[in-house]
Design a protein around this motif. Structure first.
Motif, PDB file in Angstrom:
ATOM      1  N   ALA A  29       0.873  -1.229   0.086  1.00 10.42           N
ATOM      2  CA  ALA A  29       0.042   0.034   0.084  1.00 10.42           C
ATOM      3  C   ALA A  29       0.850   1.274   0.016  1.00 10.42           C
ATOM      4  N   ARG A  30       0.650   2.155  -0.881  1.00 12.88           N
ATOM      5  CA  ARG A  30       1.435   3.401  -0.696  1.00 12.88           C
ATOM      6  C   ARG A  30       0.365   4.464  -0.879  1.00 12.88           C
ATOM      7  N   PRO A  31       0.792   5.402   0.230  1.00 10.92           N
ATOM      8  CA  PRO A  31       0.043   6.511   0.503  1.00 10.92           C
ATOM      9  C   PRO A  31      -0.165   7.507  -0.514  1.00 10.92           C
ATOM     10  N   SER A  32      -1.260   8.241  -0.647  1.00  8.51           N
ATOM     11  CA  SER A  32      -1.590   9.197  -1.997  1.00  8.51           C
ATOM     12  C   SER A  32      -0.537  10.249  -1.590  1.00  8.51           C
ATOM     13  N   ARG A  33      -0.305  11.323  -2.621  1.00  8.63           N
ATOM     14  CA  ARG A  33       0.537  12.386  -2.528  1.00  8.63           C
ATOM     15  C   ARG A  33      -0.008  13.448  -1.480  1.00  8.63           C
ATOM     16  N   ARG A  34      -1.586  13.438  -1.445  1.00 10.06           N
ATOM     17  CA  ARG A  34      -2.143  14.183  -0.544  1.00 10.06           C
ATOM     18  C   ARG A  34      -1.989  13.749   0.998  1.00 10.06           C
ATOM     19  N   THR A  35      -1.679  12.422   1.109  1.00 10.86           N
ATOM     20  CA  THR A  35      -1.681  11.850   2.681  1.00 10.86           C
ATOM     21  C   THR A  35      -0.165  12.346   3.071  1.00 10.86           C
ATOM     22  N   MET A  36       0.594  12.110   1.963  1.00 10.14           N
ATOM     23  CA  MET A  36       2.114  12.409   2.471  1.00 10.14           C
ATOM     24  C   MET A  36       2.360  13.913   2.793  1.00 10.14           C
ATOM     25  N   PHE A  37       1.930  14.932   2.124  1.00  9.66           N
ATOM     26  CA  PHE A  37       1.927  16.330   2.352  1.00  9.66           C
ATOM     27  C   PHE A  37       1.176  16.580   3.776  1.00  9.66           C
ATOM     28  N   LYS A  38       0.008  15.902   3.872  1.00 10.48           N
ATOM     29  CA  LYS A  38      -0.514  15.925   4.987  1.00 10.48           C
ATOM     30  C   LYS A  38       0.352  15.745   6.402  1.00 10.48           C
ATOM     31  N   SER A  39       1.071  14.580   6.020  1.00 10.47           N
ATOM     32  CA  SER A  39       1.762  13.933   7.261  1.00 10.47           C
ATOM     33  C   SER A  39       2.999  14.822   7.395  1.00 10.47           C
ATOM     34  N   ILE A  40       3.707  15.445   6.197  1.00  6.03           N
ATOM     35  CA  ILE A  40       4.727  16.221   6.397  1.00  6.03           C
ATOM     36  C   ILE A  40       4.323  17.452   7.218  1.00  6.03           C
TER      37      ILE A  40
END
Length: 165
Positions: A29-40
């Motif tokens: 499972a790879r997180p979406s780009r949006r999820t990555m930016f939220k996490s950062i």
């Protein structure tokens, strides 16, 4: 129907066999780009709060002077020990320039474990005011009253002593 051990293992596919390579696909499972930016963003915010909380209170919360009213003389304190022999700058409580703002009035502010505020304490039987002027040697001073409260529950009177020619 009985299968011996050798037959059983011969039927189990091997991962490196070409014919079984596409049989079972396991996708990570790879997180979406949006999820990555939220996490950062969340991690960056948490880091920023940690850095700000580590700053000393003097940098995070500046105290300001509380301008008040004053007597132009010692306001009834002429005969107090220290004034009567010109051995003290201010009487009534411990005094220091560190309790003063840049304009010579008592500091008003708070920090992690302190709170300071001006008060009308001087007057000795007269209408109370925030400060009075006193000449020590040849230098006139403003002696401004205030309180400093600390986390242990103590509140003590302090005096801002500022050379005020």
């Amino acid at each position: 129907m009985s299968i011996d051990v050798d037959q059983y293992w011969s039927q189990v596919p091997h991962a490196d066999d070409d014919e079984n390579a596409g049989a079972t696909i396991v996708r990570k499972a790879r997180p979406s780009r949006r999820t990555m930016f939220k996490s950062i963003g969340v991690l960056g915010g948490a880091l920023a709060l940690n850095i700000v909380s580590a700053l000393p209170p003097s940098r995070a919360n500046r105290a300001e002077a509380a301008v008040g009213n004053e007597y132009t003389n010692c306001a009834g304190y002429d005969n107090f020990s220290g004034y009567n022999d010109n051995s003290k700058i201010c009487v009534g409580a411990p005094y220091s320039k560190s309790h003063c703002g840049g304009d010579g009035w008592f500091l008003r502010g708070s920090g992690t474990c302190w709170n300071s505020y001006a008060t009308k304490a001087c007057g000795n039987g007269m209408t109370k005011r925030n400060a009075w002027r006193w000449k020590f040697g040849s230098t006139p001073y403003r002696c401004a009253d205030g309180y400093v409260a600390t986390c242990d529950g103590s509140t003590v009177l302090r005096i801002c002593s500022w050379p005020n020619p």
